[in-house]
Write a protein that holds these residues in place. Sequence first.
Motif, short mmCIF file in Angstrom:
data_model
loop_
_atom_site.label_atom_id
_atom_site.label_comp_id
_atom_site.label_asym_id
_atom_site.label_seq_id
_atom_site.Cartn_x
_atom_site.Cartn_y
_atom_site.Cartn_z
N GLN A 189 29.31 15.04 -46.59
CA GLN A 189 29.48 14.81 -48.37
C GLN A 189 30.86 15.40 -48.64
O GLN A 189 30.93 15.59 -50.03
N ARG A 190 31.82 15.44 -47.93
CA ARG A 190 33.00 16.06 -48.47
C ARG A 190 33.63 14.76 -49.35
O ARG A 190 33.55 13.73 -48.76
N GLU A 215 36.87 26.97 -46.67
CA GLU A 215 35.70 26.29 -47.47
C GLU A 215 34.40 27.29 -47.30
O GLU A 215 34.47 28.19 -46.56
N SER A 216 33.78 27.40 -48.48
CA SER A 216 32.67 28.46 -48.25
C SER A 216 31.58 27.85 -47.58
O SER A 216 31.46 26.79 -47.16
N ALA A 264 29.18 25.69 -48.74
CA ALA A 264 29.61 24.57 -49.09
C ALA A 264 29.66 23.44 -47.70
O ALA A 264 29.52 22.39 -47.93
N VAL A 268 26.12 22.49 -47.06
CA VAL A 268 25.98 21.54 -48.04
C VAL A 268 26.58 20.07 -47.54
O VAL A 268 25.72 19.09 -47.52
N ALA A 269 27.68 20.29 -47.26
CA ALA A 269 28.36 19.11 -46.83
C ALA A 269 27.94 18.47 -45.52
O ALA A 269 28.04 17.26 -45.29
N ALA A 326 21.71 27.85 -51.31
CA ALA A 326 22.50 27.67 -52.37
C ALA A 326 21.91 27.41 -53.72
O ALA A 326 21.63 26.46 -53.96
N MET A 335 26.27 29.42 -56.21
CA MET A 335 27.40 29.21 -55.50
C MET A 335 28.81 30.17 -56.24
O MET A 335 29.68 30.15 -55.92
#
Lengths: 465, 90
Positions: B3-4, B29-30, B33, B36-37, B55, B58
């Motif tokens: 999902q980037r 990147e965290s 993230a 989630v990606a 999350a 954030m």
Amino acid sequence: MTHDVAVLGGGPAGMAAATEAASHGARTVLLEESPLPGGQVYRALPPGYAGPADADRRAGDALRAALAASGADLRTGCRVWGLGGGPLVPQGAAAAPFTLSALGHDGVPFTITTRALVLCTGTHERIIPFPGWTLPGVIGLAAATILLKVQGVLPGRRIVVAGAGPLLYAVAAKVLAGGGQVAAVVDAATHGEWLRALPALAARPDLLAQGAAWRTRLLAAGVPVIHGAHVTAADGDGVLGRVRVGDRAIDADALCIGHGLVPATEATRTYRARHEHRPQDGGWVPVLDGRQRTSVPLLYAAGDGAGVRGAAAAPAAGRVAARAALDDLGLAHAGSQDAALDRARRAGAAMARMMALRPAMVEAIPPETIVCRCEGVTRAAIDAAAADGAVTINQLKHFTRCGMGPCQGRMCGEAAGALLAAAHGVPIGAVGFATGRIPLRPVPMEAILGAFDYADIPVPAAAPI
Amino acid sequence: MDQRIAAFSRPAAVTITVRGRPVVAHPGESLAAALVAAGLWRFGEGDDPARPRTAVCMMGVCQQCLLRVDGRLVQACLTPVAAGQVVTPA
């Protein structure tokens, strides 16, 4: 070494405050939790990243450059957990310099001692609980902004954006720009509320134009915008699958939802500064004079942590606070406040009013819904505690553990306070706020103890019987 | 699934291990993230399946995204990705 000015929090207010203090020759230190200063709106990209042009990031870059040139000691990636000194001294003793205990980015503990302390601790998001809000895939609007603008990640493929305030449209527009699908925007505000906010927003034509551009983009993409409505439930199998708005069920794999911003007052509460409850400013805020002074000598607050006015108003407020500190320390005769501050504050105030807590939403929380997700405390448990005699937030904590988990009531405090107030038929201000306590953030015991050994404890001689 | 957003340029991808499976992520990147990606929204079960780890804010406030990285308890949203990290639920 004792600093003249320490600034806690490196958002727009904190960056400007530290820059102002250091450029007047004050020994200044800025403490920030993130790897780079910027705060939430002006947050820098991770090292090695490049992203689409962004006005907020440019504003942040200017503040970062000024800070770097100012000579302020910048401590990023550190976790400030302990506050001491100032008024926190034994009864009858004179006020001491402030002390801040922190863990460095390398995990090494350090302490800062400072004559004046400027708190620029910012804000966090208010999410009023609803059934299913603890499902993975439900995320704050500010959180979504960080994902979209800083991390370059879409929260989902098919996204519902819901809640109140301008972030709704900012997030929806960013989702579209990033190639995601917005299934719906669910706006708590009616058309009428937005119309009434327009005159104040006219003071900031740039913001008004940005808002119009976001709306146009949604319209062009055919995104349904539902006004005066609330998400009533989220459900799914282990992760979010559907968002319910009354009778409507909307398939979605992410729900970005926020109901306004709450000033982060844990530091002013810990220092026992006077506070008042001002819903239009986000809730509990420290009482300030015209120059950002709290009721505690040499303790100042600026930016959204002192009342939500937005990132645009924050740098001016930070500079005002720094100049007041310089004056009070006898280091400089500072000028008067920025002309832009009042205009920025007026526009910010109109948005803050729209994001103020909506008591009817809190009243609609069903009994079995978890309010405090750290400790798993439901609305029914809060109502029962109120019936059993809990009148203040501190008593509610004792009765239920609500607000005693790792987040220390940052996520649930607003809803819990509103529920308690409603149960007793009193204004929210009447139930008070949780007493500020250290540690401000969870911190490993080993970091506090260091190389601790029981043999190191000095044991006083036994008292004569 | 990734999902980037393509309009961002990032350092070259590395591999981390999440609950024993390889996940592609980018240094810096965290961790939140990155998960989630990858579509991995459910970070762990926590103390109660009714409020699993995930999350939420954030920005380091809510403490809901706790994870273990190489055995150490961290907030996923404040922890940058680095090659070879072994991520397990907290």
